[in-house]
Design a protein around this motif. Sequence first.
Motif, PDB file in Angstrom:
ATOM      1  N   CYS A 137       8.565  46.973  62.998  1.00  0.00           N
ATOM      2  CA  CYS A 137       8.274  46.803  64.423  1.00  0.00           C
ATOM      3  C   CYS A 137       9.249  45.835  65.080  1.00  0.00           C
ATOM      4  O   CYS A 137       9.970  46.186  66.030  1.00  0.00           O
ATOM      5  N   PHE A 138       9.327  44.608  64.575  1.00  0.00           N
ATOM      6  CA  PHE A 138      10.161  43.586  65.200  1.00  0.00           C
ATOM      7  C   PHE A 138      11.647  43.907  65.084  1.00  0.00           C
ATOM      8  O   PHE A 138      12.407  43.765  66.037  1.00  0.00           O
ATOM      9  N   THR A 139      12.064  44.332  63.894  1.00  0.00           N
ATOM     10  CA  THR A 139      13.501  44.553  63.671  1.00  0.00           C
ATOM     11  C   THR A 139      14.029  45.737  64.478  1.00  0.00           C
ATOM     12  O   THR A 139      15.102  45.647  65.077  1.00  0.00           O
ATOM     13  N   CYS A 140      13.281  46.833  64.508  1.00  0.00           N
ATOM     14  CA  CYS A 140      13.739  48.007  65.263  1.00  0.00           C
ATOM     15  C   CYS A 140      13.761  47.721  66.762  1.00  0.00           C
ATOM     16  O   CYS A 140      14.666  48.163  67.473  1.00  0.00           O
ATOM     17  N   GLN A 141      12.770  46.974  67.240  1.00  0.00           N
ATOM     18  CA  GLN A 141      12.764  46.627  68.659  1.00  0.00           C
ATOM     19  C   GLN A 141      13.999  45.820  69.036  1.00  0.00           C
ATOM     20  O   GLN A 141      14.634  46.070  70.062  1.00  0.00           O
ATOM     21  N   MET A 142      14.340  44.833  68.217  1.00  0.00           N
ATOM     22  CA  MET A 142      15.493  43.984  68.536  1.00  0.00           C
ATOM     23  C   MET A 142      16.800  44.738  68.390  1.00  0.00           C
ATOM     24  O   MET A 142      17.745  44.526  69.158  1.00  0.00           O
ATOM     25  N   PHE A 143      16.870  45.629  67.418  1.00  0.00           N
ATOM     26  CA  PHE A 143      18.043  46.484  67.242  1.00  0.00           C
ATOM     27  C   PHE A 143      18.261  47.369  68.478  1.00  0.00           C
ATOM     28  O   PHE A 143      19.381  47.489  68.983  1.00  0.00           O
ATOM     29  N   LEU A 144      17.184  47.962  68.978  1.00  0.00           N
ATOM     30  CA  LEU A 144      17.288  48.849  70.143  1.00  0.00           C
ATOM     31  C   LEU A 144      17.495  48.069  71.441  1.00  0.00           C
ATOM     32  O   LEU A 144      18.241  48.507  72.321  1.00  0.00           O
ATOM     33  N   GLN A 145      16.857  46.901  71.570  1.00  0.00           N
ATOM     34  CA  GLN A 145      17.017  46.095  72.773  1.00  0.00           C
ATOM     35  C   GLN A 145      18.455  45.635  72.966  1.00  0.00           C
ATOM     36  O   GLN A 145      18.944  45.563  74.094  1.00  0.00           O
ATOM     37  N   ALA A 146      19.126  45.310  71.882  1.00  0.00           N
ATOM     38  CA  ALA A 146      20.511  44.838  71.972  1.00  0.00           C
ATOM     39  C   ALA A 146      21.415  45.886  72.605  1.00  0.00           C
ATOM     40  O   ALA A 146      22.453  45.565  73.181  1.00  0.00           O
ATOM     41  N   GLN A 147      20.994  47.161  72.490  1.00  0.00           N
ATOM     42  CA  GLN A 147      21.776  48.270  73.053  1.00  0.00           C
ATOM     43  C   GLN A 147      21.182  48.786  74.363  1.00  0.00           C
ATOM     44  O   GLN A 147      21.654  49.790  74.889  1.00  0.00           O
ATOM     45  N   SER A 148      20.137  48.097  74.855  1.00  0.00           N
ATOM     46  CA  SER A 148      19.398  48.544  76.051  1.00  0.00           C
ATOM     47  C   SER A 148      18.853  49.950  75.878  1.00  0.00           C
ATOM     48  O   SER A 148      18.862  50.774  76.797  1.00  0.00           O
ATOM     49  N   LYS A 149      18.345  50.239  74.669  1.00  0.00           N
ATOM     50  CA  LYS A 149      17.765  51.541  74.366  1.00  0.00           C
ATOM     51  C   LYS A 149      16.278  51.422  74.030  1.00  0.00           C
ATOM     52  O   LYS A 149      15.765  52.150  73.187  1.00  0.00           O
ATOM     53  N   ASN A 150      15.603  50.498  74.699  1.00  0.00           N
ATOM     54  CA  ASN A 150      14.214  50.245  74.322  1.00  0.00           C
ATOM     55  C   ASN A 150      13.190  51.040  75.122  1.00  0.00           C
ATOM     56  O   ASN A 150      11.998  50.784  75.025  1.00  0.00           O
ATOM     57  N   THR A 151      13.626  52.022  75.902  1.00  0.00           N
ATOM     58  CA  THR A 151      12.666  52.860  76.628  1.00  0.00           C
ATOM     59  C   THR A 151      11.789  53.645  75.659  1.00  0.00           C
ATOM     60  O   THR A 151      10.584  53.813  75.891  1.00  0.00           O
ATOM     61  N   ILE A 152      12.381  54.101  74.556  1.00  0.00           N
ATOM     62  CA  ILE A 152      11.631  54.858  73.553  1.00  0.00           C
ATOM     63  C   ILE A 152      10.495  54.007  72.982  1.00  0.00           C
ATOM     64  O   ILE A 152       9.407  54.518  72.686  1.00  0.00           O
ATOM     65  N   ILE A 153      10.723  52.687  72.873  1.00  0.00           N
ATOM     66  CA  ILE A 153       9.687  51.791  72.354  1.00  0.00           C
ATOM     67  C   ILE A 153       8.490  51.775  73.295  1.00  0.00           C
ATOM     68  O   ILE A 153       7.334  51.767  72.864  1.00  0.00           O
ATOM     69  N   ALA A 154       8.758  51.752  74.595  1.00  0.00           N
ATOM     70  CA  ALA A 154       7.686  51.717  75.589  1.00  0.00           C
ATOM     71  C   ALA A 154       6.832  52.987  75.521  1.00  0.00           C
ATOM     72  O   ALA A 154       5.602  52.923  75.599  1.00  0.00           O
ATOM     73  N   TYR A 155       7.480  54.152  75.396  1.00  0.00           N
ATOM     74  CA  TYR A 155       6.734  55.404  75.289  1.00  0.00           C
ATOM     75  C   TYR A 155       5.823  55.410  74.057  1.00  0.00           C
ATOM     76  O   TYR A 155       4.650  55.809  74.126  1.00  0.00           O
ATOM     77  N   LEU A 156       6.375  54.969  72.920  1.00  0.00           N
ATOM     78  CA  LEU A 156       5.594  54.943  71.687  1.00  0.00           C
ATOM     79  C   LEU A 156       4.439  53.948  71.777  1.00  0.00           C
ATOM     80  O   LEU A 156       3.336  54.204  71.288  1.00  0.00           O
ATOM     81  N   ALA A 157       4.694  52.815  72.429  1.00  0.00           N
ATOM     82  CA  ALA A 157       3.644  51.801  72.590  1.00  0.00           C
ATOM     83  C   ALA A 157       2.500  52.324  73.456  1.00  0.00           C
ATOM     84  O   ALA A 157       1.322  52.069  73.173  1.00  0.00           O
ATOM     85  N   ALA A 158       2.838  53.059  74.518  1.00  0.00           N
ATOM     86  CA  ALA A 158       1.809  53.621  75.400  1.00  0.00           C
ATOM     87  C   ALA A 158       0.953  54.637  74.645  1.00  0.00           C
ATOM     88  O   ALA A 158      -0.286  54.643  74.771  1.00  0.00           O
ATOM     89  N   LEU A 159       1.602  55.492  73.860  1.00  0.00           N
ATOM     90  CA  LEU A 159       0.870  56.473  73.056  1.00  0.00           C
ATOM     91  C   LEU A 159      -0.054  55.777  72.072  1.00  0.00           C
ATOM     92  O   LEU A 159      -1.229  56.151  71.903  1.00  0.00           O
ATOM     93  N   SER A 160       0.456  54.726  71.425  1.00  0.00           N
ATOM     94  CA  SER A 160      -0.323  53.986  70.439  1.00  0.00           C
ATOM     95  C   SER A 160      -1.533  53.321  71.078  1.00  0.00           C
ATOM     96  O   SER A 160      -2.643  53.339  70.518  1.00  0.00           O
ATOM     97  N   LEU A 161      -1.348  52.732  72.264  1.00  0.00           N
ATOM     98  CA  LEU A 161      -2.444  52.037  72.943  1.00  0.00           C
ATOM     99  C   LEU A 161      -3.550  53.012  73.343  1.00  0.00           C
ATOM    100  O   LEU A 161      -4.742  52.728  73.160  1.00  0.00           O
ATOM    101  N   ALA A 162      -3.156  54.173  73.875  1.00  0.00           N
ATOM    102  CA  ALA A 162      -4.142  55.174  74.286  1.00  0.00           C
ATOM    103  C   ALA A 162      -4.939  55.678  73.081  1.00  0.00           C
ATOM    104  O   ALA A 162      -6.173  55.816  73.146  1.00  0.00           O
ATOM    105  N   LEU A 163      -4.233  55.912  71.980  1.00  0.00           N
ATOM    106  CA  LEU A 163      -4.906  56.384  70.771  1.00  0.00           C
ATOM    107  C   LEU A 163      -5.839  55.312  70.213  1.00  0.00           C
ATOM    108  O   LEU A 163      -6.947  55.609  69.747  1.00  0.00           O
ATOM    109  N   HIS A 164      -5.408  54.057  70.286  1.00  0.00           N
ATOM    110  CA  HIS A 164      -6.230  52.949  69.784  1.00  0.00           C
ATOM    111  C   HIS A 164      -7.530  52.817  70.584  1.00  0.00           C
ATOM    112  O   HIS A 164      -8.603  52.600  70.008  1.00  0.00           O
ATOM    113  N   LEU A 165      -7.432  52.962  71.887  1.00  0.00           N
ATOM    114  CA  LEU A 165      -8.616  52.885  72.738  1.00  0.00           C
ATOM    115  C   LEU A 165      -9.611  53.984  72.383  1.00  0.00           C
ATOM    116  O   LEU A 165     -10.814  53.743  72.248  1.00  0.00           O
ATOM    117  N   PHE A 166      -9.092  55.196  72.211  1.00  0.00           N
ATOM    118  CA  PHE A 166      -9.968  56.329  71.877  1.00  0.00           C
ATOM    119  C   PHE A 166     -10.598  56.160  70.497  1.00  0.00           C
ATOM    120  O   PHE A 166     -11.813  56.337  70.327  1.00  0.00           O
TER     121      PHE A 166
END
Length: 487
Positions: A167-196
């Motif tokens: 989690c932490f390492t991939c986020q920082m790897f992607l953030q350094a390249q400004s490619k962290n939009t994919i992280i946000a999409y995955l986080a939203a999916l995870s949060l919705a599934l967790h609530l359900f």
Amino acid sequence: MKGEINEKLLTKEADVNAGEEKLKDRLWIENKKMWVVAGPAIFTRFSTFGIHIIGQAFVGHIGSTELAAYALVVTVFLRFTSGILLGMASALETLCGQAYGANQYHMLGIYLQRSWLVLFITSLFLVPLFLFATPILEALGQDSAIAEVAGTISLWLIPAMFSFIPCFTCQMFLQAQSKNTIIAYLAALSLALHLFLSWLLTVRYKFGIPGAMVSTLVAYWLPNIGQLAFIICGGCRETWKGFSSVAFKDLWPVVKLSLSSGAMLCLELWYNTVLILLTGNMGNAEVAIDALSICLNINGWEMMISLGFLAAASVRVANELGRGSSKAAKFSIVNIVLTSFLIGSVLFVFFLLFRGRLAYIFTENSDVAAAVGDLSDLLAWSILLNSVQPVLSGVAVGAGWQSIVTYVNIACYYLVGVPVGIVLGYVFDFQVKGVWIGMLFGTFVQTVVLVIITCKTDWDKQVSIARKRVNKWFVEPEPPIVNQENA
């Protein structure tokens, strides 16, 4: 003569307008770069923190003892371990950010793999904390009934701790390249599934603590699988060249930077842990812990905004230092700090107005809600301070100052904040308020010190240091063990 004067005035006005236009352009460009990182980072952190909030909300409706136990495990053990792993992973922000700014793209994948190795070995040493949670909490003076339930919950959270590595390492790897939009999409999916799943397993089927924990583990691991798939399967062709044997070489410099990064961030994250532990030794501990944990969770929501700006500050500063532009680095710092402080000021007023009414999201206990309302002023001031302090920590990470900030944190938090909190809370009998005031004072002192350090820094010298670091750790690319076409 009059014509010459008019001409000079017009020329001067044109220069002023050009300067204003140039400043507007710089602000527009810098804000776009900042929000490309900060926007998804804030949303991702909101979603990730939402996992704790949703879990706590459902556990809180199981029972107050379970809520106190969950708060202890998450705040003491999970925050303790995540602090170590997140801190050590933040070395990756310095290395990847500066390497990306220097156009050494293939090094990012090597740094990522080295960080995986370091964090996995570290995690193995942290497992006993979860295995022996009950006796540890009892030794720290916690109520035995709460500690017993906490011991059960802690066993469930061992896989959650290991999820922090990708989690932490991939986020920082992607953030350094400004490619962290994919992280946000995955986080939203995870949060919705967790609530359900939390509703399904704890409310619909009444599985209690096991149901809440299963839902939590799914929420932790789902985004990691998506991030790893994105990186390995072609989402980062320039920076991920496959698994390489080079990752096993020259690990010691990475270990040293990871240790100093871990110490720096842990000292900040454990600060709230100390607050919870001190509260657990006071009278009516269950209500005190419940109220304080709710306040800290509300504070944590706002903290996610600041941590998003921390990520933006570390990426922008590291990129500009790696690129060799000290002026751009300074401009980024001023812009990010002011933006975060403005948002923090608005939320400061908001939480002063709402006070204890938000407590009913987490509990049905009126005593706990009243205790939360009594702490609301301190909560609002915490939110205001937290809008600046984490951003300055992000500047430190981007510049590679982790060792310096470690000493600052020890002095301000543990030689100033904690002793003042103990004196106010126990000697003057201010209870939870006294402890929290002491903690706030330590944070204030630390913020002032970081502002002074940042303002007095020779940023041209920091560019030179970054260039030396990037060149020292550079290795020529080699054929990968497993390339992405065959992955």
